[in-house]
Write a protein that holds these residues in place. Structure first.
Motif, PDB file in Angstrom:
ATOM      1  N   GLU A 283     -24.632 -25.910  54.016  1.00 17.86           N
ATOM      2  CA  GLU A 283     -25.062 -25.605  55.367  1.00 17.86           C
ATOM      3  C   GLU A 283     -25.376 -24.129  55.570  1.00 17.86           C
ATOM      4  OE1 GLU A 283     -22.200 -27.266  54.690  1.00 17.86           O
ATOM      5  OE2 GLU A 283     -22.680 -29.284  55.334  1.00 17.86           O
ATOM      6  N   VAL A 284     -24.532 -23.261  55.022  1.00 18.55           N
ATOM      7  CA  VAL A 284     -24.742 -21.822  55.185  1.00 18.55           C
ATOM      8  C   VAL A 284     -26.065 -21.406  54.552  1.00 18.55           C
ATOM      9  CG1 VAL A 284     -23.837 -19.543  54.599  1.00 18.55           C
ATOM     10  CG2 VAL A 284     -22.271 -21.336  55.351  1.00 18.55           C
ATOM     11  N   GLU A 285     -26.346 -21.934  53.378  1.00 17.82           N
ATOM     12  CA  GLU A 285     -27.613 -21.627  52.713  1.00 17.82           C
ATOM     13  C   GLU A 285     -28.792 -22.175  53.511  1.00 17.82           C
ATOM     14  OE1 GLU A 285     -29.741 -22.119  48.358  1.00 17.82           O
ATOM     15  OE2 GLU A 285     -27.650 -22.716  48.607  1.00 17.82           O
ATOM     16  N   ALA A 286     -28.607 -23.349  54.125  1.00 14.83           N
ATOM     17  CA  ALA A 286     -29.668 -23.928  54.952  1.00 14.83           C
ATOM     18  C   ALA A 286     -29.992 -23.019  56.123  1.00 14.83           C
ATOM     19  CB  ALA A 286     -29.253 -25.305  55.448  1.00 14.83           C
ATOM     20  N   ILE A 287     -28.967 -22.473  56.748  1.00 13.75           N
ATOM     21  CA  ILE A 287     -29.181 -21.547  57.864  1.00 13.75           C
ATOM     22  C   ILE A 287     -29.905 -20.298  57.387  1.00 13.75           C
ATOM     23  CG2 ILE A 287     -28.008 -20.081  59.561  1.00 13.75           C
ATOM     24  CD1 ILE A 287     -25.806 -22.308  59.632  1.00 13.75           C
ATOM     25  N   ALA A 288     -29.509 -19.778  56.225  1.00 16.71           N
ATOM     26  CA  ALA A 288     -30.162 -18.587  55.681  1.00 16.71           C
ATOM     27  C   ALA A 288     -31.628 -18.856  55.369  1.00 16.71           C
ATOM     28  CB  ALA A 288     -29.424 -18.111  54.433  1.00 16.71           C
ATOM     29  N   VAL A 289     -31.917 -20.010  54.795  1.00 16.85           N
ATOM     30  CA  VAL A 289     -33.307 -20.374  54.478  1.00 16.85           C
ATOM     31  C   VAL A 289     -34.120 -20.477  55.758  1.00 16.85           C
ATOM     32  CG1 VAL A 289     -34.750 -22.275  53.621  1.00 16.85           C
ATOM     33  CG2 VAL A 289     -32.796 -21.491  52.280  1.00 16.85           C
ATOM     34  N   TYR A 290     -33.545 -21.105  56.772  1.00 13.30           N
ATOM     35  CA  TYR A 290     -34.250 -21.266  58.044  1.00 13.30           C
ATOM     36  C   TYR A 290     -34.505 -19.907  58.692  1.00 13.30           C
ATOM     37  CZ  TYR A 290     -35.763 -23.410  62.366  1.00 13.30           C
ATOM     38  OH  TYR A 290     -36.514 -23.789  63.436  1.00 13.30           O
ATOM     39  N   ARG A 291     -33.492 -19.037  58.663  1.00 20.12           N
ATOM     40  CA  ARG A 291     -33.657 -17.691  59.237  1.00 20.12           C
ATOM     41  C   ARG A 291     -34.782 -16.932  58.540  1.00 20.12           C
ATOM     42  NH1 ARG A 291     -28.573 -14.018  59.898  1.00 20.12           N
ATOM     43  NH2 ARG A 291     -30.092 -12.913  61.149  1.00 20.12           N
ATOM     44  N   LYS A 292     -34.792 -17.009  57.219  1.00 17.09           N
ATOM     45  CA  LYS A 292     -35.814 -16.281  56.466  1.00 17.09           C
ATOM     46  C   LYS A 292     -37.208 -16.828  56.751  1.00 17.09           C
ATOM     47  CE  LYS A 292     -36.928 -14.617  51.891  1.00 17.09           C
ATOM     48  NZ  LYS A 292     -36.538 -14.555  50.498  1.00 17.09           N
TER      49      LYS A 292
ATOM     50  N   THR B 212     -38.235 -18.459  59.480  1.00 17.25           N
ATOM     51  CA  THR B 212     -38.678 -18.387  60.868  1.00 17.25           C
ATOM     52  C   THR B 212     -38.522 -17.012  61.502  1.00 17.25           C
ATOM     53  OG1 THR B 212     -36.505 -19.027  61.726  1.00 17.25           O
ATOM     54  CG2 THR B 212     -38.096 -20.805  61.251  1.00 17.25           C
ATOM     55  N   GLY B 213     -37.617 -16.208  60.969  1.00 16.20           N
ATOM     56  CA  GLY B 213     -37.364 -14.902  61.563  1.00 16.20           C
ATOM     57  C   GLY B 213     -36.441 -14.958  62.770  1.00 16.20           C
ATOM     58  N   LEU B 214     -35.845 -16.114  63.041  1.00 11.50           N
ATOM     59  CA  LEU B 214     -34.925 -16.256  64.166  1.00 11.50           C
ATOM     60  C   LEU B 214     -33.568 -15.654  63.829  1.00 11.50           C
ATOM     61  CD1 LEU B 214     -35.694 -19.915  65.299  1.00 11.50           C
ATOM     62  CD2 LEU B 214     -36.410 -17.796  66.411  1.00 11.50           C
ATOM     63  N   GLY B 215     -32.743 -15.488  64.869  1.00 14.56           N
ATOM     64  CA  GLY B 215     -31.397 -14.969  64.695  1.00 14.56           C
ATOM     65  C   GLY B 215     -30.443 -16.022  64.171  1.00 14.56           C
ATOM     66  N   LEU B 216     -29.227 -15.594  63.960  1.00 13.27           N
ATOM     67  CA  LEU B 216     -28.216 -16.471  63.377  1.00 13.27           C
ATOM     68  C   LEU B 216     -27.893 -17.658  64.284  1.00 13.27           C
ATOM     69  CD1 LEU B 216     -26.169 -17.080  61.158  1.00 13.27           C
ATOM     70  CD2 LEU B 216     -24.573 -15.561  62.321  1.00 13.27           C
ATOM     71  N   VAL B 217     -27.654 -17.402  65.558  1.00 15.40           N
ATOM     72  CA  VAL B 217     -27.267 -18.476  66.475  1.00 15.40           C
ATOM     73  C   VAL B 217     -28.399 -19.486  66.630  1.00 15.40           C
ATOM     74  CG1 VAL B 217     -26.597 -18.996  68.855  1.00 15.40           C
ATOM     75  CG2 VAL B 217     -25.625 -17.008  67.701  1.00 15.40           C
ATOM     76  N   GLU B 218     -29.615 -18.980  66.803  1.00 19.55           N
ATOM     77  CA  GLU B 218     -30.766 -19.872  66.961  1.00 19.55           C
ATOM     78  C   GLU B 218     -31.001 -20.696  65.701  1.00 19.55           C
ATOM     79  OE1 GLU B 218     -30.902 -16.570  67.434  1.00 19.55           O
ATOM     80  OE2 GLU B 218     -31.254 -16.313  69.577  1.00 19.55           O
ATOM     81  N   SER B 219     -30.872 -20.059  64.557  1.00 21.26           N
ATOM     82  CA  SER B 219     -31.073 -20.761  63.287  1.00 21.26           C
ATOM     83  C   SER B 219     -30.007 -21.822  63.066  1.00 21.26           C
ATOM     84  CB  SER B 219     -31.064 -19.769  62.120  1.00 21.26           C
ATOM     85  OG  SER B 219     -32.142 -18.883  62.229  1.00 21.26           O
ATOM     86  N   LYS B 220     -28.758 -21.497  63.394  1.00 21.39           N
ATOM     87  CA  LYS B 220     -27.678 -22.471  63.246  1.00 21.39           C
ATOM     88  C   LYS B 220     -27.941 -23.687  64.129  1.00 21.39           C
ATOM     89  CE  LYS B 220     -22.651 -22.927  63.482  1.00 21.39           C
ATOM     90  NZ  LYS B 220     -22.600 -24.145  64.232  1.00 21.39           N
TER      91      LYS B 220
END
Length: 87
Positions: free
Chosen positions: A55-64, A66-74
Motif C-alpha cells: 500500500e505504501v508503495e502504491a501511494i508513492a507511485v500515485y503521488r509521483k 499525479t503530483g498530489l500530496g500525501l493525504v490526497e494520494s492516500k
C-alpha cells in the motif's frame, strides 16, 4: 573447526540468502517494468500494488504520477483499491 572457519561459513550463508532475496526483487521489478511498458494505467498499477500488500508503495507511485500530496494520494489509492478488487 576454528572460529575463523565458522565465521566464514556464516558469512557465506548470509551472502547466499541476500543474493536470493535480491534476485527475487529483481524479478518483481522486471515484471513491473514490463507492465508499465505495456501501457498499464495508474489505477491498474495501484490495484496491483495494493493487492500484493504494498500500500505504501502504491501511494508513492500515485503521488509521483499525479503530483498530489500525501493525504490526497492516500485517499485516491483507497478509492482505487475499493473499485478494483483483486486484479
Amino acid at each position: 573447526m576454528t572460529w575463523a572457519f565458522v565465521i566464514a561459513l556464516i558469512l557465506l550463508v548470509l551472502v547466499a540468502l541476500s543474493n536470493f532475496a535480491l534476485q527475487k526483487r529483481v524479478r518483481q521489478l522486471e515484471q513491473e517494468v514490463t507492465d508499465l511498458r505495456s501501457g498499464q494505467d495508474i489505477s491498474q498499477r495501484v490495484s496491483y500494488l495494493v493487492n500484493n500488500g504494498r500500500e505504501v508503495e502504491a501511494i508513492a507511485v500515485y503521488r509521483k504520477a499525479t503530483g498530489l500530496g500525501l493525504v490526497e494520494s492516500k485517499s485516491a489509492v483507497e478509492v482505487i483499491a475499493r473499485n478494483n478488487p483483486q486484479m
